[in-house]
Design an enzyme around this catalytic site. Structure first.
Site, PDB file in Angstrom:
ATOM      1  N   HIS A  82      -1.359  11.403   5.781  1.00  0.00           N
ATOM      2  CA  HIS A  82      -1.810  10.011   5.830  1.00  0.00           C
ATOM      3  C   HIS A  82      -0.598   9.117   6.033  1.00  0.00           C
ATOM      4  CE1 HIS A  82      -3.996   6.335   4.999  1.00  0.00           C
ATOM      5  NE2 HIS A  82      -2.953   5.969   4.279  1.00  0.00           N
ATOM      6  N   ASP A 161     -15.460   2.740  -1.671  1.00  0.00           N
ATOM      7  CA  ASP A 161     -14.277   2.068  -1.114  1.00  0.00           C
ATOM      8  C   ASP A 161     -14.664   0.980  -0.122  1.00  0.00           C
ATOM      9  OD1 ASP A 161     -11.366   1.802  -0.737  1.00  0.00           O
ATOM     10  OD2 ASP A 161     -11.860   2.390   1.307  1.00  0.00           O
ATOM     11  N   ARG A 168     -12.076  -6.888  -2.207  1.00  0.00           N
ATOM     12  CA  ARG A 168     -10.635  -7.142  -2.398  1.00  0.00           C
ATOM     13  C   ARG A 168     -10.101  -8.014  -1.274  1.00  0.00           C
ATOM     14  NH1 ARG A 168      -8.291  -1.569  -2.050  1.00  0.00           N
ATOM     15  NH2 ARG A 168      -6.299  -2.621  -2.276  1.00  0.00           N
ATOM     16  N   SER A 183      -7.834   3.475  -3.337  1.00  0.00           N
ATOM     17  CA  SER A 183      -8.540   3.329  -2.062  1.00  0.00           C
ATOM     18  C   SER A 183      -8.120   4.423  -1.081  1.00  0.00           C
ATOM     19  CB  SER A 183      -8.239   1.933  -1.495  1.00  0.00           C
ATOM     20  OG  SER A 183      -8.632   1.839  -0.165  1.00  0.00           O
ATOM     21  N   LYS A 187     -10.147   8.574  -0.414  1.00  0.00           N
ATOM     22  CA  LYS A 187     -10.634   9.019   0.899  1.00  0.00           C
ATOM     23  C   LYS A 187      -9.978  10.332   1.299  1.00  0.00           C
ATOM     24  CE  LYS A 187      -9.801   4.790   2.266  1.00  0.00           C
ATOM     25  NZ  LYS A 187      -9.595   3.510   2.903  1.00  0.00           N
TER      26      LYS A 187
HETATM   27  N1  URA Z   1      -5.488   0.962   3.285  1.00  0.00           N
HETATM   28  C1  URA Z   1      -6.574   1.367   2.584  1.00  0.00           C
HETATM   29  O1  URA Z   1      -7.312   2.230   3.011  1.00  0.00           O
HETATM   30  N2  URA Z   1      -6.806   0.782   1.404  1.00  0.00           N
HETATM   31  C2  URA Z   1      -6.008  -0.174   0.868  1.00  0.00           C
HETATM   32  O2  URA Z   1      -6.282  -0.655  -0.216  1.00  0.00           O
HETATM   33  C3  URA Z   1      -4.890  -0.592   1.614  1.00  0.00           C
HETATM   34  C4  URA Z   1      -4.647   0.002   2.831  1.00  0.00           C
END
Ligand code: URA
Length: 437
Positions: A82, A161, A168, A183, A187
């Site tokens: 990631h 999320d 957010r 977050s 994932k």
């Molecule tokens: N990318 C995400 O997937 N979540 C966040 O909170 C910030 C960046």
């Protein structure tokens, strides 16, 4: 327990229990919590903080808010990468086929570009026909057949999320590390991985401009990943200049194919180096290779044999893309585009590059989106010809804008030209990999 009791507890600075965080995430998903209650708790978390245990519980609750990817019957170590995102950051397109060619299974769930950073899904869609909308079953079948799949998040994967991120975003609570960790990691952990390599970028084009902030984010993500049973390591990599040669969807796929075809030039080398480093970390974290040097040698060998290119060919076929790009990457280049040079305003050495400005300029001419629903022009982009530390003469080419009209180039020319800080003093080239967590 009522939402207001949980909100009050965090408002008063107390740590929440597993049950309380579970009730919150349940309420986010089933609608039992109103948007104002979700926002209030998130703001209380932002202000009063979450400790490591709360961060890990939040991540776990979110990851179990929907389906997870079950790859138990695939007999390969499972790993992914990631990146926190940057300008010209295209390594996923090399890492997935390279890791698969080495013997890993890679369920690469990716996102779309927003603002100055690009997204893997948009890049892939510049391959005619390539389908990034896979069901979980299609994703699994694709991984079984060629070792990796690249697709977007389904509605059933970490639904908490989606809702939380929207809240957010609308309440100025995105930039708080424990919420970012929950977050991102929920994932990734929903992919049921053995190992995860993280690329946390720092610099002018990164989400985290300052090294110390990037380090804190990297440490927090590694803490949560490892606590959740996934071997996690992070590199902090340089984003003080665009990565490699090209910025823009088709152009970035082109660069990756040139690297996998061993036809790259020197400007593409950082893309190749970072892709190998991150793949090598996936190979060592899973225990597939005994150390990083052995893993890098394996990556070099596979690249020189053209194995990742063949994995990518199989993958493109399975995801219904036009495989002709593999043998002829030039078909990705749109010959009808105008190519306008950006020239140096003075002579000296390039001491700094505002990568954010470059990313924004490409976004402005259609290569990215400012709102999630915007369309993207896959063809437009930028060739970054000079890097930090290079000497330049006034009028020399710093880069090339690929655009549809002269007006588009005119609208971003000054922004691109002033993105380069040219001074009399020479400077050293920034290190690509600055730190490993
Ligand atoms: N990318 C995400 O997937 N979540 C966040 O909170 C910030 C960046």
């Amino acid at each position: 327990m009522r939402p207001q009791d949980i909100i009050a507890k965090k408002r008063d600075g107390h740590a929440l229990t597993k049950d309380e965080i579970g009730i919150f995430i349940g309420g986010v998903c089933d609608g039992a919590w109103a948007d104002y209650q979700i926002s209030a708790l998130v703001m209380a978390m932002f202000i009063n903080g979450l400790n490591d245990e709360e961060q890990n519980i939040l991540t776990q609750s979110m990851l179990h808010s929907g389906d997870t990817i079950d790859l138990a019957d695939i007999d390969r170590p499972k790993a992914d990468k990631h990146s926190t995102g940057g300008v010209g950051d295209k390594t996923s397109l090399i890492i997935a086929p390279l890791a698969a060619a080495c013997g890993l299974a890679v369920p690469m769930i990716s996102g779309r570009g927003l603002g100055h950073t690009g997204g893997t899904l948009d890049k892939l869609e510049s391959i005619p026909g390539y389908n990034v909308r896979l069901t979980l079953d299609e994703l699994k079948q694709t991984i079984k057949a060629c070792g990796f799949a690249m697709a977007g998040q389904t509605d059933r994967l970490v639904p908490a999320d989606k809702k939380l991120y929207a809240m957010r975003d609308a309440t100025a609570t995105v930039p708080y590390i424990p919420l970012i960790v929950a977050s991102i990691m929920s994932k990734k952990l929903a992919e049921n991985l053995d190992a995860l390599a993280l690329d946390v970028k720092t610099g002018t084009g990164a989400f985290m401009n300052e090294f110390e902030d990037a380090k804190r984010l990297a440490e927090a993500m590694c803490q949560t990943g490892n606590a959740c049973g996934v071997k996690t390591q992070a590199v902090i990599s340089d984003m003080n200049q665009p990565l490699g040669k090209y910025v823009g969807n088709s152009l970035e796929v082109y660069e990756c194919l040139k690297i996998m075809r061993n036809e790259h030039d020197d400007i593409m080398l950082p893309t190749r180096e970072l892709s190998i480093d991150l793949t090598a970390r996936m190979l060592t974290l899973t225990g597939f290779c005994k150390d990083i040097e052995t893993a890098k040698m394996l990556c070099e060998q596979k690249l020189s044999e053209g194995a990742p290119l063949e994995s990518f060919r199989a993958n493109i076929e399975l995801q219904h893309g036009d495989v002709r790009v593999i043998d002829n990457p030039e078909t990705l280049l749109n010959g009808s585009l105008k190519e306008i040079a950006v020239t140096a305003a003075g002579s000296g050495f390039i001491n700094g590059i505002d990568s954010l400005a470059i990313g924004e300029a490409i976004c402005e001419i259609g290569g990215g989106r400012t709102k999630a629903e915007d369309a993207v022009d896959h063809a437009v982009g930028y060739l970054s010809a000079k890097q930090i530390g290079d000497a330049v003469r006034e009028g020399e080419e710093l880069g090339v804008i690929f655009c549809r009209t002269r007006e588009q180039a005119d609208s971003v020319f000054a922004k691109l030209q002033t993105a380069y800080r040219i001074t009399d003093e020479s400077t050293t080239k920034p290190e690509l990999i600055k730190y490993v967590v």
